[in-house]
Design a protein around this motif. Structure first.
Motif, PDB file in Angstrom:
ATOM      1  N   PRO A  83      59.620  -1.394  53.414  1.00  0.00           N
ATOM      2  CA  PRO A  83      59.390  -2.813  53.107  1.00  0.00           C
ATOM      3  C   PRO A  83      60.446  -3.744  53.705  1.00  0.00           C
ATOM      4  N   ASP A  84      61.710  -3.303  53.717  1.00  0.00           N
ATOM      5  CA  ASP A  84      62.789  -4.171  54.200  1.00  0.00           C
ATOM      6  C   ASP A  84      63.709  -3.348  55.110  1.00  0.00           C
ATOM      7  N   VAL A  85      63.476  -3.432  56.408  1.00  0.00           N
ATOM      8  CA  VAL A  85      64.206  -2.587  57.357  1.00  0.00           C
ATOM      9  C   VAL A  85      65.705  -2.920  57.356  1.00  0.00           C
ATOM     10  N   ASP A  86      66.036  -4.209  57.263  1.00  0.00           N
ATOM     11  CA  ASP A  86      67.460  -4.585  57.259  1.00  0.00           C
ATOM     12  C   ASP A  86      68.197  -3.933  56.094  1.00  0.00           C
ATOM     13  N   ALA A  88      67.230  -1.181  54.525  1.00  0.00           N
ATOM     14  CA  ALA A  88      67.227   0.272  54.765  1.00  0.00           C
ATOM     15  C   ALA A  88      68.315   0.688  55.752  1.00  0.00           C
ATOM     16  N   MET A  89      68.693  -0.226  56.643  1.00  0.00           N
ATOM     17  CA  MET A  89      69.711   0.088  57.653  1.00  0.00           C
ATOM     18  C   MET A  89      71.131   0.046  57.080  1.00  0.00           C
ATOM     19  N   LYS A  90      71.273  -0.515  55.880  1.00  0.00           N
ATOM     20  CA  LYS A  90      72.620  -0.645  55.294  1.00  0.00           C
ATOM     21  C   LYS A  90      73.128   0.707  54.800  1.00  0.00           C
ATOM     22  N   GLY A 108      72.104   7.331  51.709  1.00  0.00           N
ATOM     23  CA  GLY A 108      71.887   6.054  52.373  1.00  0.00           C
ATOM     24  C   GLY A 108      72.569   5.990  53.726  1.00  0.00           C
ATOM     25  N   MET A 109      72.604   7.132  54.412  1.00  0.00           N
ATOM     26  CA  MET A 109      73.291   7.201  55.712  1.00  0.00           C
ATOM     27  C   MET A 109      72.361   7.669  56.821  1.00  0.00           C
ATOM     28  N   ALA A 122      64.654   1.962  67.608  1.00  0.00           N
ATOM     29  CA  ALA A 122      63.620   0.974  67.294  1.00  0.00           C
ATOM     30  C   ALA A 122      62.780   1.488  66.139  1.00  0.00           C
ATOM     31  N   ILE A 123      62.515   0.618  65.175  1.00  0.00           N
ATOM     32  CA  ILE A 123      61.717   1.010  64.011  1.00  0.00           C
ATOM     33  C   ILE A 123      60.493   0.104  63.926  1.00  0.00           C
ATOM     34  N   GLU A 124      59.309   0.720  64.029  1.00  0.00           N
ATOM     35  CA  GLU A 124      58.066  -0.027  63.804  1.00  0.00           C
ATOM     36  C   GLU A 124      57.506   0.491  62.490  1.00  0.00           C
TER      37      GLU A 124
END
Lengths: 141, 109
Positions: A83-86, A88-90, A108-109, A122-124
């Motif tokens: 739902p929220d890639v930003d 998820a990237m944290k 979370g790594m 790249a994440i689609e």
């Protein structure tokens, strides 16, 4: 060298067994004689992708292309999407459940490690449809 | 120093040692698997209390020299099998992780 295309199914059943696809890819990259550093980075990227697929998406498929100067790893699943890639990237953000955490996952790594070790990530993703994670790693000449 | 020499020097328990001549260049301690893959270096000795077979997969992907199970932890059957299959050196010690890291550090000086 022609581009070599490899396809690995990722079984969604069992987190304990995860890593089979990555292990096979690593062996193949070694046989192809690629530099150890790029094999290491590609293996970690793929293993993280595999773990994510098993935890979140009930498996999927990894396609690996090895070209002259680049490895491309494309991991495709039909899971719930992100739902929220930003978010998820944290580092430290995880939605993994207690079973995964007991085994040492869910720190979370995963995605941060893919970003760390791939030259391009790249994440689609579409909620309810699935996710395609594409990682490119340059092969030093 | 080689994994075998390190194992002898610290009187480690040998669970499986398929690659004894592998060089150890440093160490890392942690139990969160992705954290280890993000931070541990190639040819490091990894100190952990995790004992399931994903430990072997992490050691394989990250090119670690050996795994040292600390605090008297023993590997489960699947970890032992997979470590042997994948040429992962798997050792153990009764020492707490901090003490084991100190001893490792002394050897690598």
């Amino acid at each position: 060298m022609e581009t070599i295309k490899l396809v690995y199914p990722v079984d969604g059943g069992d987190l304990i067994e995860a890593g089979e696809a990555s292990s096979k890819m690593k062996l193949t990259l070694k046989r192809l004689g690629l530099p150890p550093d790029v094999i290491r980075r590609a293996s970690i990227c793929m293993y993280e992708g595999e773990i994510n697929m098993v935890i979140h998406a009930d498996g999927g498929e990894a396609q690996v292309e090895v070209g002259m100067d680049e490895i491309t790893i494309r991991m495709t699943d039909t899971g719930p999407g992100i739902p929220d890639v930003d978010q998820a990237m944290k580092e430290g953000f995880s939605t993994a459940g207690p079973t995964a955490r007991e085994l040492g996952f869910g720190a979370g790594m995963g995605l941060p490690n893919m970003k760390r070790y791939a030259d391009e990530l790249a994440i689609e993703t579409e909620v309810g449809r699935g996710t395609v994670v594409t990682m490119k790693l340059k092969i030093p000449s | 120093m080689t994994v075998k020499a390190l194992s002898d020097a610290l009187s480690l328990t040998v669970f499986t040692l398929p690659d004894p001549d592998r060089a150890v260049s440093g160490g890392y301690s942690g139990d969160l698997l992705s954290w280890v893959m993000g931070r541990a270096g190639e040819n490091h000795a990894w100190l952990t209390i995790m004992s399931n077979q994903n430990v072997a997969a992490v050691a394989l992907m990250a090119d670690l020299a050996c795994v040292i199970l600390t605090e008297g932890v023993t590997p489960d059957e699947d970890l032992l099998r997979r470590a042997g299959e994948q040429m992962i050196n798997l050792l153990g010690t009764a020492s707490p992780t901090f003490e084991a890291a100190l001893a490792l550090g002394e050897q690598l000086k």
